[in-house]
Design an enzyme around this catalytic site. Structure first.
Site, PDB file in Angstrom:
ATOM      1  N   ASP A   8      -2.346  -3.953   1.773  1.00 35.04           N
ATOM      2  CA  ASP A   8      -1.513  -2.794   1.466  1.00 35.04           C
ATOM      3  C   ASP A   8      -0.423  -3.276   0.493  1.00 35.04           C
ATOM      4  O   ASP A   8      -0.158  -4.482   0.402  1.00 35.04           O
ATOM      5  CB  ASP A   8      -0.884  -2.287   2.768  1.00 35.04           C
ATOM      6  CG  ASP A   8       0.199  -1.274   2.532  1.00 35.04           C
ATOM      7  OD1 ASP A   8      -0.059  -0.305   1.797  1.00 35.04           O
ATOM      8  OD2 ASP A   8       1.314  -1.449   3.081  1.00 35.04           O
ATOM      9  N   ASP A  10       2.997  -1.207  -0.541  1.00 33.04           N
ATOM     10  CA  ASP A  10       4.375  -0.838  -0.187  1.00 33.04           C
ATOM     11  C   ASP A  10       4.692  -1.254   1.246  1.00 33.04           C
ATOM     12  O   ASP A  10       4.033  -0.816   2.190  1.00 33.04           O
ATOM     13  CB  ASP A  10       4.577   0.669  -0.356  1.00 33.04           C
ATOM     14  CG  ASP A  10       4.422   1.093  -1.798  1.00 33.04           C
ATOM     15  OD1 ASP A  10       5.108   0.507  -2.646  1.00 33.04           O
ATOM     16  OD2 ASP A  10       3.601   1.990  -2.075  1.00 33.04           O
ATOM     17  N   LYS A  52       3.218  12.663  -4.169  1.00 35.34           N
ATOM     18  CA  LYS A  52       3.043  14.094  -4.435  1.00 35.34           C
ATOM     19  C   LYS A  52       2.932  14.852  -3.112  1.00 35.34           C
ATOM     20  O   LYS A  52       3.546  15.904  -2.936  1.00 35.34           O
ATOM     21  CB  LYS A  52       1.775  14.328  -5.282  1.00 35.34           C
ATOM     22  CG  LYS A  52       1.876  13.748  -6.690  1.00 35.34           C
ATOM     23  CD  LYS A  52       0.668  14.111  -7.554  1.00 35.34           C
ATOM     24  CE  LYS A  52      -0.599  13.387  -7.165  1.00 35.34           C
ATOM     25  NZ  LYS A  52      -0.534  11.924  -7.362  1.00 35.34           N
ATOM     26  N   GLU A  53       2.165  14.282  -2.196  1.00 36.24           N
ATOM     27  CA  GLU A  53       1.988  14.897  -0.880  1.00 36.24           C
ATOM     28  C   GLU A  53       3.329  14.955  -0.137  1.00 36.24           C
ATOM     29  O   GLU A  53       3.634  15.931   0.554  1.00 36.24           O
ATOM     30  CB  GLU A  53       0.981  14.072  -0.066  1.00 36.24           C
ATOM     31  CG  GLU A  53      -0.449  14.083  -0.620  1.00 36.24           C
ATOM     32  CD  GLU A  53      -0.710  13.115  -1.767  1.00 36.24           C
ATOM     33  OE1 GLU A  53       0.233  12.475  -2.278  1.00 36.24           O
ATOM     34  OE2 GLU A  53      -1.887  13.006  -2.155  1.00 36.24           O
ATOM     35  N   THR A 117      -0.105   4.120  -2.961  1.00 33.26           N
ATOM     36  CA  THR A 117       0.698   4.304  -4.167  1.00 33.26           C
ATOM     37  C   THR A 117      -0.221   4.280  -5.378  1.00 33.26           C
ATOM     38  O   THR A 117      -1.367   3.860  -5.310  1.00 33.26           O
ATOM     39  CB  THR A 117       1.798   3.221  -4.277  1.00 33.26           C
ATOM     40  OG1 THR A 117       2.858   3.718  -5.102  1.00 33.26           O
ATOM     41  CG2 THR A 117       1.268   1.938  -4.884  1.00 33.26           C
ATOM     42  N   PRO A 120      -0.328   2.381 -11.598  1.00 35.43           N
ATOM     43  CA  PRO A 120       0.716   1.770 -12.439  1.00 35.43           C
ATOM     44  C   PRO A 120       1.760   1.023 -11.621  1.00 35.43           C
ATOM     45  O   PRO A 120       2.289  -0.004 -12.064  1.00 35.43           O
ATOM     46  CB  PRO A 120       1.358   2.974 -13.149  1.00 35.43           C
ATOM     47  CG  PRO A 120       0.356   4.063 -13.085  1.00 35.43           C
ATOM     48  CD  PRO A 120      -0.465   3.836 -11.848  1.00 35.43           C
ATOM     49  N   ASN A 121       2.028   1.508 -10.399  1.00 32.27           N
ATOM     50  CA  ASN A 121       3.041   0.846  -9.563  1.00 32.27           C
ATOM     51  C   ASN A 121       2.561  -0.528  -9.089  1.00 32.27           C
ATOM     52  O   ASN A 121       3.368  -1.449  -8.943  1.00 32.27           O
ATOM     53  CB  ASN A 121       3.373   1.711  -8.346  1.00 32.27           C
ATOM     54  CG  ASN A 121       4.019   3.027  -8.735  1.00 32.27           C
ATOM     55  OD1 ASN A 121       4.393   3.226  -9.883  1.00 32.27           O
ATOM     56  ND2 ASN A 121       4.143   3.921  -7.776  1.00 32.27           N
ATOM     57  N   ASP A 176       1.724  -2.695   7.069  1.00 33.97           N
ATOM     58  CA  ASP A 176       3.078  -2.639   7.641  1.00 33.97           C
ATOM     59  C   ASP A 176       3.369  -1.329   8.363  1.00 33.97           C
ATOM     60  O   ASP A 176       4.471  -1.173   8.890  1.00 33.97           O
ATOM     61  CB  ASP A 176       4.131  -2.795   6.536  1.00 33.97           C
ATOM     62  CG  ASP A 176       4.229  -1.540   5.693  1.00 33.97           C
ATOM     63  OD1 ASP A 176       3.199  -1.135   5.105  1.00 33.97           O
ATOM     64  OD2 ASP A 176       5.315  -0.937   5.647  1.00 33.97           O
TER      65      ASP A 176
HETATM   66  C1  XBP Z   1       3.117   3.943   0.614  1.00 33.70           C
HETATM   67  C2  XBP Z   1       3.237   5.357   0.227  1.00 33.70           C
HETATM   68  C3  XBP Z   1       3.499   5.729  -1.173  1.00 33.70           C
HETATM   69  C4  XBP Z   1       4.858   5.338  -1.713  1.00 33.70           C
HETATM   70  C5  XBP Z   1       5.171   6.103  -2.966  1.00 33.70           C
HETATM   71  O1  XBP Z   1       1.745   3.587   0.579  1.00 33.70           O
HETATM   72  O2  XBP Z   1       3.065   6.223   1.049  1.00 33.70           O
HETATM   73  O3  XBP Z   1       3.386   7.114  -1.250  1.00 33.70           O
HETATM   74  O4  XBP Z   1       5.864   5.625  -0.751  1.00 33.70           O
HETATM   75  O5  XBP Z   1       4.209   5.893  -3.934  1.00 33.70           O
HETATM   76  P1  XBP Z   1       1.142   2.096   0.814  1.00 33.70           P
HETATM   77  P2  XBP Z   1       3.624   7.108  -4.847  1.00 33.70           P
HETATM   78  O6  XBP Z   1       2.056   1.368   1.779  1.00 33.70           O
HETATM   79  O7  XBP Z   1      -0.221   2.380   1.389  1.00 33.70           O
HETATM   80  O8  XBP Z   1       1.066   1.431  -0.521  1.00 33.70           O
HETATM   81  O9  XBP Z   1       4.786   7.959  -5.235  1.00 33.70           O
HETATM   82  O10 XBP Z   1       2.981   6.408  -6.035  1.00 33.70           O
HETATM   83  O11 XBP Z   1       2.628   7.844  -3.988  1.00 33.70           O
HETATM   84 MG    MG Z   2       2.671   0.174   3.479  1.00 35.63          MG
END
Ligand code: XBP
Ligand code: MG
Length: 223
Positions: A8, A10, A52-53, A117, A120-121, A176
């Site tokens: 994962d 984030d 977006k969600e 996410t 690009p991030n 996480d």
């Molecule tokens: C974390 C998320 C993401 C980020 C924001 O996902 O839920 O939505 O908070 O990123 P993960 P975006 O831990 O699975 O990476 O705005 O690009 O969705």
């Molecule tokens: Mg995460």
């Protein structure tokens, strides 16, 4: 035997959620949207995965804000802002991550990403922290809108496994959060759970390992 690690992003590779929160709030302010997400509000909002969600979910709770039609463009601006924050540095990889990646690569264990996410991030974070394109480190990257159903659904992990060409019992997931844990388990994976700033204190029963960080996992991955 272990053939791949699937990460994962984030909260697991790095504590990115404060940078996301800042990017959302700065975008709302710049676009004249009267929303501000405090850390407490954001903790609740993280139950909805995907930016977006998350904006749609918040609008439906507070009863005002951008229309469904406006959200994709707003999210593009948020992504641009997030990229600038990451480029400026200050969001390091979590302890142990770089060493784990290095040890796995040296042992011929393949590396993958399964994230909610958007792509690009992932590229910006890896470039900013490791100084190379994400595709040089990770053999497979499954991200964001590549799947219709985000975590806690298993789709993004199943996509990563499909691209690796491996069955779930040969790989290990690193997560996480509760939606991430549910997603990886539903894909049939064993999960190493390391709580992050926004998920500490949650009930991670069901994780195969619970770790304060990803330091010193060479025995666990068998290298
Ligand atoms: C974390 C998320 C993401 C980020 C924001 O996902 O839920 O939505 O908070 O990123 P993960 P975006 O831990 O699975 O990476 O705005 O690009 O969705
Ligand atoms: Mg995460």
């Amino acid at each position: 035997d272990l053939r791949a690690l699937i990460f994962d992003v984030d909260g697991t590779l790095a504590e990115t959620e404060e940078a996301h929160r800042q990017a959302f709030n700065e975008t709302f302010a710049a676009e004249g949207i009267d929303w501000h997400w405090s850390p407490d509000t954001y903790r609740e909002l993280l139950r909805t995965t995907g930016g977006k969600e998350r904006m749609r979910a918040h609008r439906d709770v507070v009863g005002f804000g951008p229309s469904d039609a406006d959200i994709p463009e707003l999210h593009k601006r948020k992504t641009a802002r997030y990229g600038q924050i990451i480029d400026a540095g200050g969001v390091p990889l979590r302890p142990g991550v770089e060493e784990l990646i290095r040890q796995a690569r040296a042992a011929g264990i393949r590396l993958a990403i399964a994230t909610t996410t958007n792509r690009p991030n992932v590229d910006r974070l890896v470039e900013a922290t490791l100084g190379v394109p994400a595709s040089e480190i990770f053999d497979v990257i499954a991200a964001g809108d590549e799947v219709a159903a985000k975590k806690p659904e298993p789709d993004v992990y199943l996509l990563a496994l499909e691209r690796l060409g491996l069955p779930p019992e040969t790989a290990l997931a690193f997560e996480d959060s509760l939606p991430g844990l549910a997603s990886a388990k539903a894909a049939g994976l064993k999960v190493v759970l390391t709580p992050s700033a926004y998920t500490t204190g949650e009930d991670f029963t069901g994780a195969d390992w619970l770790m304060p960080n990803l330091c010193c996992l060479s025995r666990l991955i068998g290298v």
